[in-house]
Scaffold this active site. Structure first.
Site, short mmCIF file in Angstrom:
data_model
loop_
_atom_site.label_atom_id
_atom_site.label_comp_id
_atom_site.label_asym_id
_atom_site.label_seq_id
_atom_site.Cartn_x
_atom_site.Cartn_y
_atom_site.Cartn_z
N CYS A 44 -31.05 -25.31 12.84
CA CYS A 44 -30.53 -25.87 11.59
C CYS A 44 -30.80 -27.38 11.52
O CYS A 44 -30.19 -28.16 12.25
CB CYS A 44 -29.04 -25.57 11.51
SG CYS A 44 -28.14 -26.48 10.26
N CYS A 104 -27.84 -29.63 10.74
CA CYS A 104 -26.96 -29.67 11.91
C CYS A 104 -27.45 -30.73 12.89
O CYS A 104 -26.65 -31.49 13.45
CB CYS A 104 -26.92 -28.31 12.61
SG CYS A 104 -26.28 -26.96 11.61
#
Length: 112
Positions: A35, A38
């Site tokens: 991600c 993230c």
């Protein structure tokens, strides 16, 4: 996971003892290696772990390896950051947000 001695790895196995059963304020970043957003907020989370060491427990939970806990809190998008006070969810941030927003939430829940 970003480097910080104050940033703990939260798992399905230790969530109950480290977060749900703990007193005080905790912030858990639900994330995954693949991600990009993230990874973008990872350094901010690590900095806050150092900055609030002794006041706030800060952890990261990899949703790919700890699906039970992610499902328990209905985490559908990552990054999701949950704020816990005495084991109860008191706030949620979904998506990559600036460090200042995360810090504002911490201060709000610490009563600063």
């Amino acid at each position: 996971m970003a480097d910080s001695e104050n940033l703990m790895e939260i798992t399905d196995g230790n969530f109950q003892s480290e977060i749900a059963g703990a007193q005080g304020l905790a912030m858990v970043d639900f994330w995954a290696e693949w991600c990009a957003p993230c990874r973008l907020i990872g350094p901010s989370v690590a900095q806050l772990a150092d900055q609030y060491a002794g006041q706030v427990k800060v952890g990261k939970l990899d949703v790919d390896n700890n699906q039970r806990t992610a499902a328990q809190f209905n985490v559908r998008s990552i990054p999701t950051i949950l704020f816990f006070k005495d084991g109860q969810v008191v706030d949620t941030i979904v998506g990559a947000q600036p460090k200042q927003m995360l810090e504002r939430k911490l201060q709000e829940h610490l009563g600063v």
